[in-house]
Design a protein around this motif. Structure first.
Motif, PDB file in Angstrom:
ATOM      1  N   ARG A 243     -14.861 -16.039   8.589  1.00 54.69           N
ATOM      2  CA  ARG A 243     -12.564 -15.380   9.212  1.00 54.69           C
ATOM      3  C   ARG A 243     -13.147 -14.135   9.450  1.00 54.69           C
ATOM      4  O   ARG A 243     -13.836 -13.541   9.246  1.00 54.69           O
ATOM      5  CB  ARG A 243     -12.285 -15.266   7.621  1.00 54.69           C
ATOM      6  N   PRO A 244     -11.961 -13.597  10.736  1.00 55.78           N
ATOM      7  CA  PRO A 244     -12.260 -12.070  10.715  1.00 55.78           C
ATOM      8  C   PRO A 244     -11.686 -11.408  10.299  1.00 55.78           C
ATOM      9  O   PRO A 244     -12.549  -9.616  10.556  1.00 55.78           O
ATOM     10  CB  PRO A 244     -11.386 -12.351  12.000  1.00 55.78           C
ATOM     11  N   HIS A 245     -10.885 -10.945   8.995  1.00 53.87           N
ATOM     12  CA  HIS A 245     -11.222 -10.094   8.035  1.00 53.87           C
ATOM     13  C   HIS A 245     -11.680  -9.984   7.138  1.00 53.87           C
ATOM     14  O   HIS A 245     -11.659 -11.584   6.568  1.00 53.87           O
ATOM     15  CB  HIS A 245      -9.515 -10.256   8.572  1.00 53.87           C
ATOM     16  N   SER A 246     -12.214  -8.866   6.612  1.00 55.28           N
ATOM     17  CA  SER A 246     -13.264  -8.974   5.320  1.00 55.28           C
ATOM     18  C   SER A 246     -12.154  -9.236   4.269  1.00 55.28           C
ATOM     19  O   SER A 246     -11.816 -10.050   2.862  1.00 55.28           O
ATOM     20  CB  SER A 246     -13.874  -7.352   5.168  1.00 55.28           C
ATOM     21  N   CYS A 247     -10.537  -8.299   4.675  1.00 53.55           N
ATOM     22  CA  CYS A 247      -9.648  -8.484   3.822  1.00 53.55           C
ATOM     23  C   CYS A 247      -8.580  -7.829   4.181  1.00 53.55           C
ATOM     24  O   CYS A 247      -8.332  -7.657   5.493  1.00 53.55           O
ATOM     25  CB  CYS A 247     -10.254  -7.569   1.745  1.00 53.55           C
ATOM     26  N   ASN A 248      -6.865  -8.363   3.471  1.00 52.64           N
ATOM     27  CA  ASN A 248      -6.230  -8.275   4.003  1.00 52.64           C
ATOM     28  C   ASN A 248      -4.642  -7.890   2.410  1.00 52.64           C
ATOM     29  O   ASN A 248      -5.333  -7.848   1.646  1.00 52.64           O
ATOM     30  CB  ASN A 248      -5.619  -9.450   4.544  1.00 52.64           C
ATOM     31  N   PHE A 249      -4.105  -6.530   3.075  1.00 52.64           N
ATOM     32  CA  PHE A 249      -2.788  -6.255   2.120  1.00 52.64           C
ATOM     33  C   PHE A 249      -1.690  -6.094   3.011  1.00 52.64           C
ATOM     34  O   PHE A 249      -1.804  -5.217   3.908  1.00 52.64           O
ATOM     35  CB  PHE A 249      -3.159  -4.821   1.433  1.00 52.64           C
ATOM     36  N   LEU A 250      -0.937  -7.231   3.221  1.00 53.81           N
ATOM     37  CA  LEU A 250       0.293  -7.729   3.791  1.00 53.81           C
ATOM     38  C   LEU A 250       1.286  -6.862   2.473  1.00 53.81           C
ATOM     39  O   LEU A 250       1.596  -8.171   1.321  1.00 53.81           O
ATOM     40  CB  LEU A 250       1.041  -8.852   4.053  1.00 53.81           C
ATOM     41  N   GLY A 251       1.834  -5.766   2.227  1.00 55.85           N
ATOM     42  CA  GLY A 251       3.470  -5.797   1.120  1.00 55.85           C
ATOM     43  C   GLY A 251       4.043  -4.027   1.226  1.00 55.85           C
ATOM     44  O   GLY A 251       3.169  -3.925   2.187  1.00 55.85           O
ATOM     45  N   THR A 252       4.167  -4.449  -0.845  1.00 57.38           N
ATOM     46  CA  THR A 252       5.206  -3.068  -0.037  1.00 57.38           C
ATOM     47  C   THR A 252       4.275  -1.635  -0.687  1.00 57.38           C
ATOM     48  O   THR A 252       3.862  -2.227  -1.908  1.00 57.38           O
ATOM     49  CB  THR A 252       6.722  -3.301  -1.115  1.00 57.38           C
ATOM     50  N   VAL A 253       4.664  -0.730  -0.530  1.00 53.83           N
ATOM     51  CA  VAL A 253       4.176  -0.027  -1.115  1.00 53.83           C
ATOM     52  C   VAL A 253       4.687   1.018  -2.142  1.00 53.83           C
ATOM     53  O   VAL A 253       5.460   1.984  -1.278  1.00 53.83           O
ATOM     54  CB  VAL A 253       2.885   0.762  -0.431  1.00 53.83           C
ATOM     55  N   TYR A 254       4.661   1.118  -3.307  1.00 50.69           N
ATOM     56  CA  TYR A 254       5.853   1.349  -4.099  1.00 50.69           C
ATOM     57  C   TYR A 254       5.384   2.961  -3.831  1.00 50.69           C
ATOM     58  O   TYR A 254       4.301   3.322  -4.898  1.00 50.69           O
ATOM     59  CB  TYR A 254       5.803   0.974  -5.530  1.00 50.69           C
ATOM     60  N   ALA A 255       6.256   4.006  -4.723  1.00 47.78           N
ATOM     61  CA  ALA A 255       6.011   4.918  -4.684  1.00 47.78           C
ATOM     62  C   ALA A 255       5.469   5.482  -5.919  1.00 47.78           C
ATOM     63  O   ALA A 255       5.363   4.947  -7.054  1.00 47.78           O
ATOM     64  CB  ALA A 255       7.391   6.135  -4.361  1.00 47.78           C
TER      65      ALA A 255
END
Length: 415
Positions: A243-255
């Motif tokens: 797989r080309p990516h070691s990890c992922n994070f797609l999401g909302t970053v809350y304060a």
């Protein structure tokens, strides 16, 4: 002459007894062989279904599971027929993923319907806008309601269904699968439980509700976000290609959340190969493009970073596991509202996720990941997918065991 007649009669009696004994022995042999075929055991007697004891899970997962066709098949025995009426999006995960069953849409019908048989119990599932009190079968005897209780408005609708129960004159037993509050504020349902004078024999509730006791209240998995268009499967997973990516994070970053800590830790690793896409505000719906990008990210990453949202348990963990991307979580996220620390259900089932003390340890984890070979990553992916399939079977078997124990204990004489 009398002696001859008596001897003849005796001879006939002995001959008939001999035939009956021979037939009995032959039938026992055939049953024994049939049980061997069904159970794959050398000792057929150990295959006797006992749905209320320790061997129940093994029995249900092997010998007693008899799936019907994909569509609706009327039950052969109405006394063992359980209706499931779904009024929440988690119903799709319940039926498609946990029960591994499909629905059939018929022209003119107010709902989609499906049926699946386990041992002698037939479950009929109804889902759709046509599932309303004045259209559902009024002669139901055994019922499972799948309801949404996440918000006050959803609770209001759920109450309408629970208030309907006393008016179903033939109804004997009821269970509820509830998508509860993310803060575990589910005390509103207590008066409906049989232990409190209501009609609900068993409650299965999402999230780590402190009222879960293993007697009449049980925890239920959140599952995947079908309402946001996450595909139901089956999925095609590539085990050979890296797989080309070691990890992922797609999401909302809350304060002021742990997600900010995650983001800072990840950006402190200059050579990371993680796929990162963030936003500042959560949206309930997804576009076709954003949903497709999310699924691709899971399929193209070895790891999926899964920080807590409002609750530590979220759709992302189940979606990543379904697509072979190992979820990374903080082991002891602080509880929210009334909830216990979680996600307890996944940990009790031995989820092979990667657990951190906090997100500041993420750079160290990524360095260890860089040292793994493609073969090691592929083997881990296989273990994750095998665990996830087994997890769904175990959840289903535990659910059926509870239903059998609560609904049919007196009738079947099984604990």
């Amino acid at each position: 002459m009398k002696v001859r007649i008596s001897l003849s009669v005796l001879s006939v009696i002995f001959f008939v007894l001999y035939l009956l004994l021979t037939m009995l022995m032959a039938s026992k042999y055939l049953v024994s062989e049939a049980k061997k075929d069904i159970c794959g055991q050398s000792s057929p007697s150990s295959c006797t279904p006992d749905l209320g004891k320790q061997k129940a899970e093994e029995v249900l997962s092997t010998s007693v599971v008899q799936p019907s066709e994909a569509g609706y098949n009327p039950p052969e025995d109405e006394s063992k027929h359980i209706e499931i009426w779904s009024k929440a999006a988690i119903g799709w995960y319940f039926w498609n993923s946990i029960f591994n069953a499909r629905l059939q849409e018929k022209p003119g019908e107010p709902w989609s319907v499906g049926s699946r048989r386990f041992y002698k119990y037939t479950f009929t599932f109804r889902h759709g806008p046509g599932v309303v009190p004045n259209t559902v079968p009024a002669d139901v005897r055994y019922l499972v309601l799948i309801l949404n209780g996440r918000t006050d408005e959803k609770v209001r609708v759920a109450r309408q269904w629970l208030d309907l129960l006393p008016r179903l004159v033939l109804l004997q037993h009821t269970a509820v699968v509830l998508h509860g509050s993310e803060f575990c504020n589910n005390t509103w349902i207590r008066p409906y439980l049989r232990a409190h004078g209501g009609r609900v024999d068993a409650l299965f509730v999402v999230y780590d509700d402190p009222d879960v006791n293993g007697e009449d209240i049980f925890q239920w998995p959140l599952g995947v976000a079908t309402y946001r268009g996450f595909p139901q499967g089956p999925y095609t997973i590539d085990f050979k290609s890296p797989r080309p990516h070691s990890c992922n994070f797609l999401g909302t970053v809350y304060a002021n959340s742990s997600r900010e800590t995650l983001l800072k830790s990840l950006l402190s690793v200059p050579d990371h190969s993680c796929l990162l896409k963030t936003r500042q505000q959560w949206t309930e719906s997804e576009t076709h493009q954003s949903a497709s990008e999310y699924v691709d990210a899971l399929l193209q990453s070895d790891l999926t970073l899964s920080p807590a949202g409002i609750n530590p348990e979220c759709y992302r963990q189940y979606e990543a596991a379904a697509l072979g991307s190992v979820p990374v979580m903080v082991a002891d996220e602080p509880p929210v509202g009334r909830c216990r620390p979680g996600p307890g259900l996944l940990r009790r089932h031995g989820a092979p996720f990667l657990w951190l003390r906090d997100w500041r340890h993420l750079p160290e984890l990524l360095r260890r990941e860089a040292a793994l070979t493609a073969r090691q990553r592929a083997a881990r992916r296989r273990r994750l997918l095998a665990w996830y399939e087994n997890f769904k079977r175990r959840v289903r078997n535990e659910f059926i065991n509870v239903i059998v124990r609560k609904f049919f204990h007196g009738e079947d004489g099984k604990a």
